[in-house]
Scaffold this active site. Structure first.
Site, short mmCIF file in Angstrom:
data_model
loop_
_atom_site.label_atom_id
_atom_site.label_comp_id
_atom_site.label_asym_id
_atom_site.label_seq_id
_atom_site.Cartn_x
_atom_site.Cartn_y
_atom_site.Cartn_z
N GLY A 47 0.75 -1.22 0.01
CA GLY A 47 0.02 0.10 0.10
C GLY A 47 0.96 1.41 0.11
O GLY A 47 1.97 1.21 -0.59
N CYS A 79 6.01 -5.02 0.46
CA CYS A 79 6.27 -3.84 0.04
C CYS A 79 6.21 -2.73 1.06
O CYS A 79 6.92 -2.58 1.75
CB CYS A 79 5.21 -3.45 -1.05
SG CYS A 79 5.81 -2.12 -2.15
N HIS A 170 5.38 -8.20 -4.42
CA HIS A 170 3.79 -8.47 -3.87
C HIS A 170 3.72 -10.12 -4.33
O HIS A 170 3.08 -10.29 -5.30
CB HIS A 170 2.95 -7.67 -4.71
CG HIS A 170 2.81 -6.27 -4.22
ND1 HIS A 170 2.05 -5.65 -3.31
CD2 HIS A 170 3.52 -5.05 -4.64
CE1 HIS A 170 2.38 -4.40 -3.13
NE2 HIS A 170 3.26 -4.06 -3.88
N GLU A 172 1.33 -11.84 -3.26
CA GLU A 172 -0.05 -11.76 -3.03
C GLU A 172 -0.75 -11.40 -4.69
O GLU A 172 -1.70 -11.83 -4.76
CB GLU A 172 -0.78 -10.88 -2.18
CG GLU A 172 -1.07 -9.63 -2.32
CD GLU A 172 0.41 -8.55 -2.48
OE1 GLU A 172 0.22 -7.40 -2.46
OE2 GLU A 172 1.57 -9.21 -1.98
#
Length: 188
Positions: A47, A79, A170, A172
């Site tokens: 984010g 991140c 990332h 995910e």
């Protein structure tokens, strides 16, 4: 069954929840310090780290997350999570101070410099992990307590220290669950 929380104030929350569940653990959204009760581990998603830190301070989450880690519970930061977990952030912003290294925000450049890279992770074996870097940070000046797990252009992009795991990329956003499996099997 392991219970893993995802800090749900900003970022790739749903993607992390899906990855946790597909790895066979229970996933919970964490918005308040009381949501940490009963969890075995916590994910700090990607984010915008400055925004996330401000919200964490507003909702009084900084100290409870530090206490969670001091109890030996595992935390995985991706991140912005890497930035927040670092001992220091270049420029002097406050961090959680849980991994002994300095984070360089947007270390590979801005949004237009986002990229993908194949990472050979010794713990994973073959095939290489396809990592997605979006405004990615990296770590410098790790202490001897920090194990470097991956680098790109000689920059540290994955590391662990005790119960803390961080990636600059990332996982995910991929279909490759090896980082979450590693977190659940080796750290939680």
């Amino acid at each position: 069954m392991k219970k893993i929380g995802v800090l749900a104030i900003q970022g790739a929350v749903d993607e992390h929840i899906q990855m946790i569940e597909s790895a066979g653990a229970l996933a919970f959204k964490v918005k308040h310090s009381s949501d940490l009760d009963g969890l075995d581990g916590l994910v700090l998603p990607g984010g915008e780290s400055t925004t996330m830190r401000k919200i964490m301070k507003r909702y009084d989450l900084m100290e409870p997350i530090r206490a969670f880690a001091s109890e030996g519970k595992a935390i995985f930061g991706t991140c912005a999570g890497l930035v927040l977990l670092s001992k220091e952030i270049e420029g002097g912003e406050e961090s959680l101070g849980l991994i002994e290294a300095t984070a360089i925000r947007n270390g590979f450049g801005r949004q237009k410099e986002s990229f993908e890279a194949e990472l050979n992770i010794e713990a994973f074996g073959e095939p290489a992990f396809e990592a997605i870097f979006i405004r990615a940070p990296y770590l410098i000046e790790p202490s001897n307590e920090v194990a470097v797990l991956a680098t790109v252009e000689n920059r540290i992009v994955a590391a662990k220290q005790a119960n803390i795991l961080v990636t600059a990329f990332h996982p995910e956003l991929t279909n490759d669950n090896r980082w979450m499996n590693y977190f659940l099997e080796k750290m939680v």
